[in-house]
Design a protein around this motif. Structure first.
Motif, PDB file in Angstrom:
ATOM      1  N   SER A  96      44.373 -19.973  49.237  1.00  0.00           N
ATOM      2  CA  SER A  96      45.726 -19.356  49.196  1.00  0.00           C
ATOM      3  C   SER A  96      46.335 -19.367  47.871  1.00  0.00           C
ATOM      4  CB  SER A  96      46.444 -20.404  50.248  1.00  0.00           C
ATOM      5  OG  SER A  96      46.643 -21.531  49.709  1.00  0.00           O
ATOM      6  N   THR A  97      45.753 -19.780  46.836  1.00  0.00           N
ATOM      7  CA  THR A  97      46.058 -19.647  45.481  1.00  0.00           C
ATOM      8  C   THR A  97      46.719 -18.070  45.001  1.00  0.00           C
ATOM      9  OG1 THR A  97      44.494 -20.877  44.752  1.00  0.00           O
ATOM     10  CG2 THR A  97      45.570 -19.735  43.342  1.00  0.00           C
ATOM     11  N   PRO A  98      48.116 -18.055  44.677  1.00  0.00           N
ATOM     12  CA  PRO A  98      48.667 -16.634  44.101  1.00  0.00           C
ATOM     13  C   PRO A  98      47.594 -15.824  43.326  1.00  0.00           C
ATOM     14  CG  PRO A  98      50.071 -18.545  43.884  1.00  0.00           C
ATOM     15  CD  PRO A  98      48.926 -19.137  44.107  1.00  0.00           C
ATOM     16  N   GLN A  99      47.590 -14.494  43.626  1.00  0.00           N
ATOM     17  CA  GLN A  99      46.631 -13.596  42.796  1.00  0.00           C
ATOM     18  C   GLN A  99      46.513 -13.692  41.494  1.00  0.00           C
ATOM     19  OE1 GLN A  99      44.414 -11.655  44.444  1.00  0.00           O
ATOM     20  NE2 GLN A  99      45.016 -12.659  46.285  1.00  0.00           N
ATOM     21  N   ASP A 100      47.870 -14.051  40.709  1.00  0.00           N
ATOM     22  CA  ASP A 100      47.826 -14.049  39.484  1.00  0.00           C
ATOM     23  C   ASP A 100      47.247 -15.304  38.778  1.00  0.00           C
ATOM     24  OD1 ASP A 100      49.366 -11.643  39.079  1.00  0.00           O
ATOM     25  OD2 ASP A 100      51.298 -12.367  38.850  1.00  0.00           O
ATOM     26  N   ASP A 101      47.455 -16.242  39.693  1.00  0.00           N
ATOM     27  CA  ASP A 101      46.663 -17.688  39.271  1.00  0.00           C
ATOM     28  C   ASP A 101      45.228 -17.569  39.182  1.00  0.00           C
ATOM     29  OD1 ASP A 101      49.417 -18.659  38.678  1.00  0.00           O
ATOM     30  OD2 ASP A 101      49.292 -19.846  40.537  1.00  0.00           O
ATOM     31  N   ARG A 102      45.003 -16.639  40.264  1.00  0.00           N
ATOM     32  CA  ARG A 102      43.260 -16.549  40.484  1.00  0.00           C
ATOM     33  C   ARG A 102      42.567 -15.827  39.236  1.00  0.00           C
ATOM     34  NH1 ARG A 102      42.395 -14.476  46.738  1.00  0.00           N
ATOM     35  NH2 ARG A 102      44.029 -16.045  47.821  1.00  0.00           N
ATOM     36  N   PHE A 103      43.334 -14.807  38.618  1.00  0.00           N
ATOM     37  CA  PHE A 103      42.709 -14.183  37.486  1.00  0.00           C
ATOM     38  C   PHE A 103      43.193 -15.001  36.199  1.00  0.00           C
ATOM     39  CE2 PHE A 103      42.905 -10.910  41.007  1.00  0.00           C
ATOM     40  CZ  PHE A 103      41.824 -10.132  40.694  1.00  0.00           C
ATOM     41  N   ALA A 104      43.752 -16.099  36.182  1.00  0.00           N
ATOM     42  CA  ALA A 104      44.011 -16.698  35.025  1.00  0.00           C
ATOM     43  C   ALA A 104      42.631 -17.555  34.707  1.00  0.00           C
ATOM     44  CB  ALA A 104      45.102 -17.861  35.292  1.00  0.00           C
ATOM     45  N   VAL A 105      41.668 -17.559  35.620  1.00  0.00           N
ATOM     46  CA  VAL A 105      40.483 -18.342  35.560  1.00  0.00           C
ATOM     47  C   VAL A 105      39.471 -17.039  35.351  1.00  0.00           C
ATOM     48  CG1 VAL A 105      38.834 -20.007  36.814  1.00  0.00           C
ATOM     49  CG2 VAL A 105      41.233 -20.309  36.859  1.00  0.00           C
ATOM     50  N   GLY A 106      38.434 -17.338  34.426  1.00  0.00           N
ATOM     51  CA  GLY A 106      37.339 -16.433  34.111  1.00  0.00           C
ATOM     52  C   GLY A 106      37.783 -15.566  32.952  1.00  0.00           C
ATOM     53  N   ASP A 107      36.731 -14.865  32.619  1.00  0.00           N
ATOM     54  CA  ASP A 107      36.882 -13.677  31.546  1.00  0.00           C
ATOM     55  C   ASP A 107      36.822 -12.394  32.252  1.00  0.00           C
ATOM     56  OD1 ASP A 107      37.240 -12.536  29.075  1.00  0.00           O
ATOM     57  OD2 ASP A 107      34.900 -12.632  28.708  1.00  0.00           O
ATOM     58  N   TRP A 108      37.914 -11.717  32.312  1.00  0.00           N
ATOM     59  CA  TRP A 108      37.985 -10.343  32.959  1.00  0.00           C
ATOM     60  C   TRP A 108      38.251  -9.166  32.219  1.00  0.00           C
ATOM     61  CZ3 TRP A 108      37.002 -10.652  38.200  1.00  0.00           C
ATOM     62  CH2 TRP A 108      37.119 -12.078  38.778  1.00  0.00           C
ATOM     63  N   VAL A 109      37.698  -7.995  32.417  1.00  0.00           N
ATOM     64  CA  VAL A 109      37.637  -6.761  31.519  1.00  0.00           C
ATOM     65  C   VAL A 109      38.173  -5.876  32.661  1.00  0.00           C
ATOM     66  CG1 VAL A 109      36.549  -7.443  29.698  1.00  0.00           C
ATOM     67  CG2 VAL A 109      35.479  -6.308  31.433  1.00  0.00           C
ATOM     68  N   LEU A 110      38.613  -4.635  32.256  1.00  0.00           N
ATOM     69  CA  LEU A 110      38.831  -3.644  33.353  1.00  0.00           C
ATOM     70  C   LEU A 110      37.603  -2.613  33.540  1.00  0.00           C
ATOM     71  CD1 LEU A 110      42.637  -2.492  32.754  1.00  0.00           C
ATOM     72  CD2 LEU A 110      41.612  -4.164  34.352  1.00  0.00           C
ATOM     73  N   ALA A 111      37.254  -2.471  34.628  1.00  0.00           N
ATOM     74  CA  ALA A 111      36.078  -1.595  34.817  1.00  0.00           C
ATOM     75  C   ALA A 111      36.619  -0.165  34.766  1.00  0.00           C
ATOM     76  CB  ALA A 111      35.330  -1.681  36.303  1.00  0.00           C
ATOM     77  N   ALA A 112      35.900   0.905  34.980  1.00  0.00           N
ATOM     78  CA  ALA A 112      36.382   2.308  34.946  1.00  0.00           C
ATOM     79  C   ALA A 112      37.376   2.554  35.896  1.00  0.00           C
ATOM     80  CB  ALA A 112      35.127   3.366  34.940  1.00  0.00           C
ATOM     81  N   THR A 113      37.252   2.057  37.130  1.00  0.00           N
ATOM     82  CA  THR A 113      38.401   2.289  38.202  1.00  0.00           C
ATOM     83  C   THR A 113      39.447   1.600  38.096  1.00  0.00           C
ATOM     84  OG1 THR A 113      37.504   0.445  39.527  1.00  0.00           O
ATOM     85  CG2 THR A 113      36.367   2.710  39.786  1.00  0.00           C
ATOM     86  N   GLY A 114      39.623   0.665  36.987  1.00  0.00           N
ATOM     87  CA  GLY A 114      40.542  -0.244  36.790  1.00  0.00           C
ATOM     88  C   GLY A 114      40.872  -1.461  37.509  1.00  0.00           C
ATOM     89  N   SER A 115      39.722  -1.723  38.239  1.00  0.00           N
ATOM     90  CA  SER A 115      39.516  -2.818  38.962  1.00  0.00           C
ATOM     91  C   SER A 115      38.973  -4.090  37.958  1.00  0.00           C
ATOM     92  CB  SER A 115      38.479  -2.869  39.971  1.00  0.00           C
ATOM     93  OG  SER A 115      38.915  -1.907  41.081  1.00  0.00           O
ATOM     94  N   PRO A 116      39.302  -5.098  38.270  1.00  0.00           N
ATOM     95  CA  PRO A 116      38.859  -6.471  37.387  1.00  0.00           C
ATOM     96  C   PRO A 116      37.353  -6.645  37.383  1.00  0.00           C
ATOM     97  CG  PRO A 116      40.898  -7.174  38.170  1.00  0.00           C
ATOM     98  CD  PRO A 116      40.366  -5.764  39.013  1.00  0.00           C
ATOM     99  N   ARG A 117      36.690  -6.744  36.460  1.00  0.00           N
ATOM    100  CA  ARG A 117      35.203  -7.026  36.252  1.00  0.00           C
ATOM    101  C   ARG A 117      35.171  -8.445  35.510  1.00  0.00           C
ATOM    102  NH1 ARG A 117      30.995  -6.746  32.802  1.00  0.00           N
ATOM    103  NH2 ARG A 117      32.258  -5.390  31.075  1.00  0.00           N
ATOM    104  N   LEU A 118      34.166  -9.031  36.094  1.00  0.00           N
ATOM    105  CA  LEU A 118      34.048 -10.499  35.802  1.00  0.00           C
ATOM    106  C   LEU A 118      32.703 -10.486  34.735  1.00  0.00           C
ATOM    107  CD1 LEU A 118      34.744 -13.818  35.824  1.00  0.00           C
ATOM    108  CD2 LEU A 118      32.822 -13.702  37.775  1.00  0.00           C
ATOM    109  N   THR A 119      33.152 -10.997  33.473  1.00  0.00           N
ATOM    110  CA  THR A 119      32.072 -10.471  32.518  1.00  0.00           C
ATOM    111  C   THR A 119      30.764 -11.164  32.460  1.00  0.00           C
ATOM    112  OG1 THR A 119      33.040 -12.071  31.021  1.00  0.00           O
ATOM    113  CG2 THR A 119      33.823  -9.943  30.686  1.00  0.00           C
ATOM    114  N   ASP A 120      30.989 -12.673  32.983  1.00  0.00           N
ATOM    115  CA  ASP A 120      29.716 -13.227  33.261  1.00  0.00           C
ATOM    116  C   ASP A 120      29.195 -13.181  34.742  1.00  0.00           C
ATOM    117  OD1 ASP A 120      31.773 -14.859  34.071  1.00  0.00           O
ATOM    118  OD2 ASP A 120      31.076 -16.596  33.458  1.00  0.00           O
ATOM    119  N   ALA A 121      29.287 -12.184  35.530  1.00  0.00           N
ATOM    120  CA  ALA A 121      28.927 -11.968  36.751  1.00  0.00           C
ATOM    121  C   ALA A 121      27.375 -11.850  36.786  1.00  0.00           C
ATOM    122  CB  ALA A 121      29.422 -10.676  37.733  1.00  0.00           C
ATOM    123  N   VAL A 122      26.909 -12.035  37.745  1.00  0.00           N
ATOM    124  CA  VAL A 122      25.229 -11.595  37.921  1.00  0.00           C
ATOM    125  C   VAL A 122      24.926 -10.190  37.803  1.00  0.00           C
ATOM    126  CG1 VAL A 122      23.014 -11.943  39.160  1.00  0.00           C
ATOM    127  CG2 VAL A 122      24.707 -13.762  39.113  1.00  0.00           C
TER     128      VAL A 122
END
Length: 169
Positions: A96-122
């Motif tokens: 139930s963590t607030p959305q902004d706090d969720r994205f404070a963890v990890g390295d995120w970049v924007l994909a072509a659609t504008g959705s966040p992409r996790l840079t070290d995902a499999v």
């Protein structure tokens, strides 16, 4: 015609179904979106391929979740398949963590659609939602894949089986 039913067969009740699904190993993913509906993400194991012509994924999302309206409005998403070291992130996005706090963890970049992409995902699948079907408590989203980013080949995947996390090479 006589049908023999094995003694360990049980009626398909909600509890029996949930117990059976616990025996189905699945990749752990964080599904993200951003757009007019806002920034959102959730942990999901209900993701699978549909077809490669055109490349399409299926993602299941609980209609009563706090993020369902955001995904419905944005109509884009990125499926980020988690690596073994992402277990804490999976729990964060599954709670139930607030959305902004969720994205404070990890390295995120924007994909072509504008959705966040996790840079070290499999692997990450950037998608446009083409169709949504209601089934029971969930939206079943049919998502056309518009971009794929592969992670390191030697990374172990995070899977969920028997209500626990496991690593798979």
């Amino acid at each position: 015609m006589t049908i023999n039913i094995p003694s360990d067969e049980v009626d398909a009740t909600r509890l029996a179904f949930r117990e059976g699904m616990a025996q189905l190993a699945a990749a752990v993913n964080i599904v993200t979106t951003d757009g007019p509906g806002g920034l959102a993400g959730f942990t999901a194991s209900a993701v699978c391929s549909v077809t490669d012509r055109p490349p399409t994924l299926l993602v299941c999302l609980n209609r009563s979740s706090s993020v369902a309206g955001m995904f419905e409005r944005n109509r884009v998403l990125c499926v980020n398949t988690l690596a073994a070291g992402h277990e804490p992130m999976s729990k964060l996005f599954g709670g139930s963590t607030p959305q902004d706090d969720r994205f404070a963890v990890g390295d995120w970049v924007l994909a072509a659609t504008g959705s966040p992409r996790l840079t070290d995902a499999v692997v990450s699948f950037d998608c446009e939602v083409e169709n949504a079907v209601e089934s029971g408590t969930h939206h079943v989203l049919f998502c056309r894949v518009v971009g794929i980013v592969h992670g390191p080949e030697d990374e172990e995947a995070l899977v969920y089986f028997r209500r626990r996390y496991h690593h798979l090479k």
